[in-house]
Design an enzyme around this catalytic site. Structure first.
Site, mmCIF file in Angstrom:
data_model
loop_
_atom_site.group_PDB
_atom_site.id
_atom_site.type_symbol
_atom_site.label_atom_id
_atom_site.label_comp_id
_atom_site.label_asym_id
_atom_site.label_seq_id
_atom_site.Cartn_x
_atom_site.Cartn_y
_atom_site.Cartn_z
ATOM 1 N N LYS A 177 0.840 -1.138 0.030
ATOM 2 C CA LYS A 177 -0.028 0.147 0.121
ATOM 3 C C LYS A 177 1.027 1.310 0.045
ATOM 4 O O LYS A 177 1.587 1.432 0.911
ATOM 5 C CB LYS A 177 -0.888 0.087 1.388
ATOM 6 C CG LYS A 177 -2.031 1.227 1.189
ATOM 7 C CD LYS A 177 -2.416 1.542 2.506
ATOM 8 C CE LYS A 177 -1.625 2.747 2.985
ATOM 9 N NZ LYS A 177 -1.589 4.070 2.298
ATOM 10 N N GLU A 252 9.928 1.679 10.176
ATOM 11 C CA GLU A 252 11.253 2.783 9.816
ATOM 12 C C GLU A 252 10.380 3.930 9.990
ATOM 13 O O GLU A 252 9.527 4.545 9.245
ATOM 14 C CB GLU A 252 11.400 2.547 8.170
ATOM 15 C CG GLU A 252 12.500 1.421 7.979
ATOM 16 C CD GLU A 252 13.832 1.468 8.452
ATOM 17 O OE1 GLU A 252 14.308 2.508 8.917
ATOM 18 O OE2 GLU A 252 14.407 0.471 8.783
ATOM 19 N N CYS A 291 13.623 11.514 5.808
ATOM 20 C CA CYS A 291 13.454 11.098 7.048
ATOM 21 C C CYS A 291 15.035 11.482 7.507
ATOM 22 O O CYS A 291 15.085 11.678 8.953
ATOM 23 C CB CYS A 291 13.255 9.737 7.110
ATOM 24 S SG CYS A 291 14.112 8.619 5.897
ATOM 25 N N GLU A 394 9.826 16.263 14.423
ATOM 26 C CA GLU A 394 10.324 16.103 13.034
ATOM 27 C C GLU A 394 9.396 17.251 12.250
ATOM 28 O O GLU A 394 8.242 16.986 12.218
ATOM 29 C CB GLU A 394 10.063 14.694 12.451
ATOM 30 C CG GLU A 394 10.473 14.450 11.176
ATOM 31 C CD GLU A 394 9.994 12.875 10.525
ATOM 32 O OE1 GLU A 394 9.029 12.675 10.819
ATOM 33 O OE2 GLU A 394 10.925 12.605 10.012
HETATM 34 P P1 NAD Z 1 2.543 8.511 7.453
HETATM 35 O O1 NAD Z 1 2.613 7.869 8.923
HETATM 36 O O2 NAD Z 1 1.516 9.618 7.621
HETATM 37 O O3 NAD Z 1 2.040 7.432 6.377
HETATM 38 C C1 NAD Z 1 2.836 6.547 5.990
HETATM 39 C C2 NAD Z 1 1.970 5.650 5.270
HETATM 40 O O4 NAD Z 1 1.131 4.764 6.276
HETATM 41 C C3 NAD Z 1 0.923 5.736 4.406
HETATM 42 O O5 NAD Z 1 0.927 4.991 3.667
HETATM 43 C C4 NAD Z 1 -0.477 5.877 5.167
HETATM 44 O O6 NAD Z 1 -1.456 5.882 4.274
HETATM 45 C C5 NAD Z 1 -0.223 4.978 6.127
HETATM 46 N N1 NAD Z 1 -1.120 4.776 7.378
HETATM 47 C C6 NAD Z 1 -1.304 6.230 7.836
HETATM 48 N N2 NAD Z 1 -2.151 5.788 9.174
HETATM 49 C C7 NAD Z 1 -2.159 4.306 9.177
HETATM 50 C C8 NAD Z 1 -2.776 3.354 9.931
HETATM 51 N N3 NAD Z 1 -3.408 3.778 11.214
HETATM 52 N N4 NAD Z 1 -2.399 2.184 9.917
HETATM 53 C C9 NAD Z 1 -1.814 1.881 8.680
HETATM 54 N N5 NAD Z 1 -1.257 2.524 7.884
HETATM 55 C C10 NAD Z 1 -1.399 3.882 8.148
HETATM 56 O O7 NAD Z 1 3.817 9.122 6.962
HETATM 57 P P2 NAD Z 1 4.114 10.041 5.722
HETATM 58 O O8 NAD Z 1 3.433 11.582 6.211
HETATM 59 O O9 NAD Z 1 3.402 9.582 4.493
HETATM 60 O O10 NAD Z 1 5.576 9.992 5.720
HETATM 61 C C11 NAD Z 1 6.641 10.999 6.228
HETATM 62 C C12 NAD Z 1 7.214 10.016 7.256
HETATM 63 O O11 NAD Z 1 7.807 9.014 7.027
HETATM 64 C C13 NAD Z 1 8.269 10.869 8.274
HETATM 65 O O12 NAD Z 1 7.709 10.671 9.415
HETATM 66 C C14 NAD Z 1 9.517 10.197 7.668
HETATM 67 O O13 NAD Z 1 10.435 10.393 8.548
HETATM 68 C C15 NAD Z 1 8.964 8.848 7.479
HETATM 69 N N6 NAD Z 1 10.023 8.222 6.907
HETATM 70 C C16 NAD Z 1 11.239 7.278 7.461
HETATM 71 C C17 NAD Z 1 12.003 6.695 6.431
HETATM 72 C C18 NAD Z 1 12.914 5.813 7.249
HETATM 73 O O14 NAD Z 1 13.750 5.185 6.678
HETATM 74 N N7 NAD Z 1 13.235 5.658 8.593
HETATM 75 C C19 NAD Z 1 11.786 6.953 5.304
HETATM 76 C C20 NAD Z 1 11.022 7.853 4.650
HETATM 77 C C21 NAD Z 1 10.183 8.253 5.427
#
Ligand code: NAD
Length: 500
Positions: A177, A252, A291, A394
């Site tokens: 997803k 992650e 990130c 963040e």
């Molecule tokens: P997000 O947590 O809003 O969404 C990430 C994914 O999770 C999306 O596909 C979203 O639809 C899904 N999601 C949201 N709520 C959910 C739930 N209750 N259950 C299951 N899935 C759910 O994050 P974002 O805004 O898309 O991305 C930014 C974040 O990602 C930042 O915090 C960034 O640091 C992190 N990130 C981390 C890494 C790493 O390698 N550690 C890499 C890239 C991004």
């Protein structure tokens, strides 16, 4: 505009069972870029059932490692064939520059090739000395089962591939997803998996919202492992949802990454120029939506004035615009929500005493094209400290905070003063100090005199609230495998533990 068929279940592309669709916006002008299927619980259940069948009775888990590896190599070649197309899609969808999109495709290609090699090299079991010639004991690797892969919007193709490549290499089946904000490159990736010859049902795709699609993937009893990349708040929910079924969980999450600069790194003009240039890159590439962004500059007091003045001067010159346009160095933020979040962090930082050295505002409509995009000026906030929200949380925007130190111990303490622990850097010309500080930083990746590079063969992941588990490297494959100890008694006899 008609909705794309972006749900892929058991080898069939289709729309959502409910008929719903979602607009995907171009962040450079806030106009509709595509209409995609808005999957729901029914679509998710169907995708998980397909992956379950493909794992329990399909050919993929039993496919010889050499053939699985060859398929990954074909995917890598197809990624290169479609490099420009995918880079353009990624640039339009996320706002990043076209060149960043190309770099992502190349990195992802390398990751597919790396896991293709690794799985062959690590396919043999490990014979264990059981202490008797009458016992043959071996530890073998097996796939975990059905993997639920959930990815964020900032590096859609890259985050998907870091999961898909090792999951398939290890013989799993999967449901992926992508973020509802940027699903398009993942749709392209799944098409390439099909073209490369992956059997039906092995890789299923559901486009849709975190809740219900991601939530259902996390709590579904038919899923054996959930691998999530995204924010801390959603990651916590995934872990809670996964607990009742005790599935494996890999997370992650975010980062609040320190970039520590010692004065000795700036003694020569070249050293100063490099440290400033890389601090700029660390904080502002992809408008800070990384990130591992070096969002906290932690600099030795004696060089702070000169360093910050030069940094702010260069940050002001960063050319903002549509990522596909020549000469643009930084695209927009991904969404109106992300823009509002950035504005709110700068507002709170001002209220808490930070001094804005540059940026701190959206560009004037007359200065940016298209004016309707989600742009924000690269912002340097001086006189920050660890009690400020902008330092602790963040921001995921083009915001660089500045803190200063006098001693090495202070520098280390500041750099570790975060609940996250994803990545950090130290800049120094003193080799001993470099190793000392790197050894004390509580972060999953530490760069010495550099920022941002990563290698497919080196583990990526975080300490603390930056997550659980590692992607890339041998551990990135191990996440998708179960170990099984097979103990064979070559000469079975009664043990006579019980007399009767
Ligand atoms: P997000 O947590 O809003 O969404 C990430 C994914 O999770 C999306 O596909 C979203 O639809 C899904 N999601 C949201 N709520 C959910 C739930 N209750 N259950 C299951 N899935 C759910 O994050 P974002 O805004 O898309 O991305 C930014 C974040 O990602 C930042 O915090 C960034 O640091 C992190 N990130 C981390 C890494 C790493 O390698 N550690 C890499 C890239 C991004």
């Amino acid at each position: 505009m008609s909705a794309m068929q972006t749900i892929h279940v058991d080898g069939v592309w289709r729309g959502a069972a409910s008929g719903a669709s979602r607009e995907v916006l171009d962040p450079a002008d806030a106009k509709t870029l595509a209409l995609v299927a808005e999957g729901g619980a029914e679509d998710t259940d169907a995708a998980i059932a397909a992956a379950r069948r493909a794992f329990d009775s399909g050919p993929w888990p039993q496919t010889p490692v050499a053939e699985r590896s060859a398929l990954l190599r074909r995917v890598a070649d197809l990624l290169q064939r479609d490099r420009e197309d995918i880079a353009l899609t990624e640039s339009r969808d996320t706002g990043k520059t076209l060149e960043e999109g190309r770099v992502d495709v190349d990195d992802v290609t390398n990751a597919f090739r790396y896991f293709a090699d690794l799985v062959v090299n690590e396919s043999g079991g490990r014979v264990v000395d059981a202490g008797s010639p009458e016992v043959h004991s071996v530890v073998v690797h097996e796939p975990v089962g059905v993997c639920a892969l959930i990815t964020p919007w900032n590096y859609p193709l890259l985050q998907a591939s870091w999961k898909v490549a090792p999951a398939l290499a290890a013989g799993n089946t999967l449901v992926i997803k992508p973020s509802e904000v940027t699903p398009l490159s993942t749709v392209h990736l799944v098409k390439l998996l099909v073209e490369a010859g992956l059997p039906d049902g092995v890789a299923n795709l559901v486009t849709g919202a975190g809740d219900p699609v991601g939530a259902r993937m996390s709590d579904h009893p038919g899923v054996d492992l959930v691998s999530f990349t995204g924010g801390l708040a959603s990651g916590t929910k995934v872990m809670q949802a996964a607990a009742p079924t005790v599935k494996k969980v890999a997370l992650e999450l975010g980062g609040k990454n320190p970039n520590v600069v010692f004065a000795d790194a700036c003694e020569t003009e070249e050293g100063f120029d490099t440290a400033v240039d890389q601090a700029l890159n660390a904080a502002f590439i992809h408008s800070g939506q990384v990130c591992s962004a070096g969002a906290r500059l932690i600099i030795e007091e004696s060089v702070r004035d000169r360093f910050i003045a030069e940094l702010a001067k260069r940050a002001e010159k960063i050319r903002l615009g549509r990522g596909t346009e020549d000469g643009v160095e930084c695209g927009p933020l991904v969404s109106a929500q992300q823009l509002a979040k950035t504005e709110s962090y700068v507002r709170s930082a001002r209220e808490e005493g930070a001094v804005v050295r540059c940026g701190g505002t959206r560009p004037e409509p007359s200065e940016i094209r298209p004016a309707t995009g989600f742009f924000y000026m690269p912002t340097v906030l001086d006189y920050c400290h660890g009690d400020m929200r902008v330092v602790r949380e963040e921001t995921f925007g083009p915001i660089l905070t500045v803190e200063t130190f006098h001693t090495e111990d202070d520098a280390v303490a500041l750099a570790n003063d975060t609940e996250y622990g994803l990545a950090g850097a130290v800049w120094t010309s003193d080799a001993g100090r470099a190793r000392r500080v790197a050894g004390r930083l509580r972060h999953g990746t530490v760069w010495i005199n550099d920022f941002h590079p990563y290698l497919p063969q080196a583990e990526w992941g975080g300490f603390g609230k930056s997550g659980i588990g590692r992607e890339l490297g041998p551990s990135g494959l191990a996440e998708y495998r179960e170990s099984k100890h097979v103990y064979q008694n070559l000469n079975p006899r009664p043990v006579r533990w019980f007399a009767g």
